[in-house]
Enzyme design. Structure first.
Site, PDB file in Angstrom:
ATOM      1  N   TYR A  85       0.796  -1.237   0.000  1.00  0.00           N
ATOM      2  CA  TYR A  85       0.000   0.000   0.000  1.00  0.00           C
ATOM      3  C   TYR A  85       0.824   1.281   0.000  1.00  0.00           C
ATOM      4  CZ  TYR A  85      -3.777  -3.150   1.373  1.00  0.00           C
ATOM      5  OH  TYR A  85      -4.688  -4.161   1.426  1.00  0.00           O
ATOM      6  N   ASN A 157      -7.630   3.583  -3.390  1.00  0.00           N
ATOM      7  CA  ASN A 157      -8.141   2.504  -2.549  1.00  0.00           C
ATOM      8  C   ASN A 157      -9.300   3.025  -1.704  1.00  0.00           C
ATOM      9  OD1 ASN A 157      -8.039  -0.116  -1.147  1.00  0.00           O
ATOM     10  ND2 ASN A 157      -7.370   1.104   0.614  1.00  0.00           N
ATOM     11  N   GLU A 158     -10.499   2.519  -1.963  1.00  0.00           N
ATOM     12  CA  GLU A 158     -11.666   2.871  -1.136  1.00  0.00           C
ATOM     13  C   GLU A 158     -11.836   4.375  -0.959  1.00  0.00           C
ATOM     14  OE1 GLU A 158     -11.939   0.741   2.523  1.00  0.00           O
ATOM     15  OE2 GLU A 158     -11.698  -1.205   1.579  1.00  0.00           O
ATOM     16  N   ASP A 200     -16.217  -2.621  -0.810  1.00  0.00           N
ATOM     17  CA  ASP A 200     -17.407  -3.429  -1.092  1.00  0.00           C
ATOM     18  C   ASP A 200     -18.551  -2.922  -0.222  1.00  0.00           C
ATOM     19  OD1 ASP A 200     -19.316  -5.233  -1.719  1.00  0.00           O
ATOM     20  OD2 ASP A 200     -18.300  -6.985  -0.873  1.00  0.00           O
ATOM     21  N   GLU A 266      -8.783  -7.278  -1.434  1.00  0.00           N
ATOM     22  CA  GLU A 266      -8.654  -7.721  -0.042  1.00  0.00           C
ATOM     23  C   GLU A 266      -9.805  -8.681   0.213  1.00  0.00           C
ATOM     24  OE1 GLU A 266      -9.017  -4.369   2.641  1.00  0.00           O
ATOM     25  OE2 GLU A 266      -7.200  -3.410   1.876  1.00  0.00           O
ATOM     26  N   TYR A 298      -6.206 -10.509   3.258  1.00  0.00           N
ATOM     27  CA  TYR A 298      -5.855  -9.432   4.169  1.00  0.00           C
ATOM     28  C   TYR A 298      -5.618 -10.045   5.544  1.00  0.00           C
ATOM     29  CZ  TYR A 298      -5.892  -4.826   6.282  1.00  0.00           C
ATOM     30  OH  TYR A 298      -5.526  -3.686   6.943  1.00  0.00           O
TER      31      TYR A 298
END
Ligand code: NAG
Ligand code: NAG
Ligand code: NAG
Ligand code: NAG
Length: 481
Positions: A85, A157-158, A200, A266, A298
């Site tokens: 990351y 990311n998200e 998600d 993940e 993850y």
């Protein structure tokens, strides 16, 4: 001098490498075999967000001894990809990248970090989109693009994690994707793909997917479109969950219509504990492999959020039962068959970007993107300066030197990375080192809920966004302290 540089150059060409995969339609394809590649991944974030500290020259791929140890243990269970990351592009990653390459392990690289100026923010994204941000982002791209095992970059990311953020963030994510792809096209030898890793959260997931995968009418090569779409999914929880009850069936059914490869960036719900990894049988089973391209567990090290496979204290690593159970699960999968499937060869035309593609009220549905920030065009046209540049180096010793203990506390003695042949990637069985097995008390496959955490509905879904929510203000404090 001349002689020495010749030797170095020659050595570089003799180093073996994983095959550089290509995105074709909805699949990752191994160009040597023509077969579809399934990601068998681990999120690699030793030390959590604190493991990334540019001021001390520390990031997850900066310490060769640690990488060698972790690559060996990952090789044993069959990992073929790590996701990393937070990376400082100005640190040298050659040894770690070369170790993972030799072990047949690809790298998924997130170009962002939780530090200010190193990510598009979920709140008021326009305040985070400026030339210095792109300068850092392009630097990460430069730093990793020479490694044959760099699989893809994540442009975010998200960042969209609820309807609130979906109001403003989407065009910024497409803009950053566009900028990275333009940078790669102009400055990088290999066409490394760029994807987005989504939360998600079902009221924004499908619109996020469509917003990121669609193409402007008449644009065959829409640069702001993602090459890959991935999601962090924690919906398969506990040993009683099934393909249907976990909603993995729903995900698979809906993603049948994807125009780009889809995978879990993940997974590994940890409530209830312990984890028996039943979901991996579905992920690598007949129903999902034609649609998904595998997933990323993850995560590697145990941190405060209790998702670890191994525990690291000082320089000693102790294997946890989650590692042993995952190893046992993956040992039961026929990887040769899993990795030998034909790609779908789907024509995979993307949906057209138009406002009625977006279904959820309040989700941004305008596809006009922000222009490049002032002074950023020059970065793309001329390349960034200074330009970090990585290279594969010779790994002189594959024996693990740091202490590794199995679950029972016994120190493992013969742990090493087994360098694979050229054009080979890893799967379970290529490194047969002994790493112990699950402890007896924690081994049964029934039951499950040991009462550690009964907060079933949201803890797992929130884990990652919450980490960012905590890390961002902390980072701000660090910078202004
Ligand atoms: C890009 O970052 C590097 C390293 O911090 C710095 O030296 C350079 O001045 C930056 N360039 C721009 C345009 O911000
Ligand atoms: C999950 O795996 C365990 C161990 O193999 C098995 O006993 C259990 O039935 C599985 N759960 C389901 C729902 O299939
Ligand atoms: C989309 O956004 C752009 C820029 O903000 C604006 O000029 C345009 O009118 C918007 N289009 C629609 C259909 O709202
Ligand atoms: C735990 O798993 C190991 C390895 O699979 C096995 O040898 C052992 O018998 C199991 N213990 C129990 C209590 O089931």
């Amino acid at each position: 001098m001349l002689f020495k540089s010749l030797v170095v150059a020659l050595a570089a060409t003799l180093v073996t490498a994983v095959p550089s995969l290509e995105v074709k339609g909805t699949d990752f394809v191994n160009p040597d075999t023509g077969k579809k590649f399934q990601i068998v991944g681990i999120a690699y974030q030793p030390g959590g967000s604190a493991g990334y500290d540019p001021k001390t020259g520390k990031d997850p791929l900066s310490h060769a001894d640690t990488c060698l140890r972790d690559a060996a243990l990952m090789q044993v269970i069959g990992v073929n990809t790590i996701r990393v990351y937070n990376l400082d592009p100005y640190i040298n990653h050659d040894e770690c990248a070369s170790i993972f390459n030799a072990a047949g392990i690809y790298m998924i690289i997130d170009v962002n970090s939780p530090l200010v100026g190193e990510a598009i923010t979920s709140f008021e994204p326009w305040t985070s989109y400026y030339a210095a941000y792109l300068n850092h982002t392009f630097a990460v791209v430069e730093a990793f693009s020479n490694y044959p095992n760099t699989l893809l970059y994540f442009s975010g990311n998200e960042v969209i994690n609820n309807l609130d953020s979906a109001k403003d963030v989407p065009p910024y994510l497409r803009a950053v994707t566009r900028d990275i792809k333009n940078y790669i096209k102009k400055n990088i030898k290999r066409a490394i793909p760029v994807g987005y890793s989504a939360a998600d959260v079902r009221d924004v997931l499908w619109d996020t997917w469509n917003y990121m995968q669609c193409a402007e009418k008449g644009e065959d090569d829409d640069m702001s479109r993602v090459d890959i779409f991935a999601l962090n999914s924690y919906s398969w929880c506990g040993p009683k969950a099934t393909y249907e009850s976990s909603t993995f069936k729903e995900l698979t059914d809906k993603f049948k219509a994807t125009s780009v490869p889809v995978f879990f960036s993940e997974y590994g719900c940890n409530t209830p504990q312990p984890r028996y990894w039943n979901e991996t049988l579905a992920i690598y089973g007949d129903k999902m492999t034609p649609v998904f391209s595998g997933g990323v567990v993850y995560q590697w090290t145990e941190e405060e959020n209790n998702y670890g496979l191994v525990e690291v204290k000082d320089d000693t690593l102790t294997i946890m039962d989650d590692y042993n159970r995952l190893k046992a699960r993956w040992a039961g999968i026929d990887w040769k068959t899993v990795q030998a499937q034909s790609p779908s060869n789907k024509k995979a035309s993307p949906p057209e970007c138009e406002s009625n593609l977006i279904l959820e009220k309040g989700f941004h549905s305008n596809f006009t993107l922000p222009d490049l920030p002032p002074k950023a065009q020059g970065l793309i046209d001329n390349g960034i300066k200074p330009k970090p540049s990585g290279k594969i180096v010779k790994v002189s010793d594959y024996n693990v030197k740091l202490t590794v203990k199995d679950k029972s506390g016994k120190t493992l003695s013969d742990l090493k990375v087994v360098p694979l042949k050229d054009d080979e990637f890893n799967w379970a069985g290529k490194n047969k080192a002994e790493t112990g097995s699950a402890s007896n008390s924690d081994n049964s496959t029934g039951g499950g809920d040991n009462g550690k955490s009964k907060d079933k509905d949201s803890a797992a879904f929130l884990s990652r966004p919450m980490m960012w929510a905590v890390a961002l203000p902390l980072a701000v404090m660090m910078i202004f302290a």
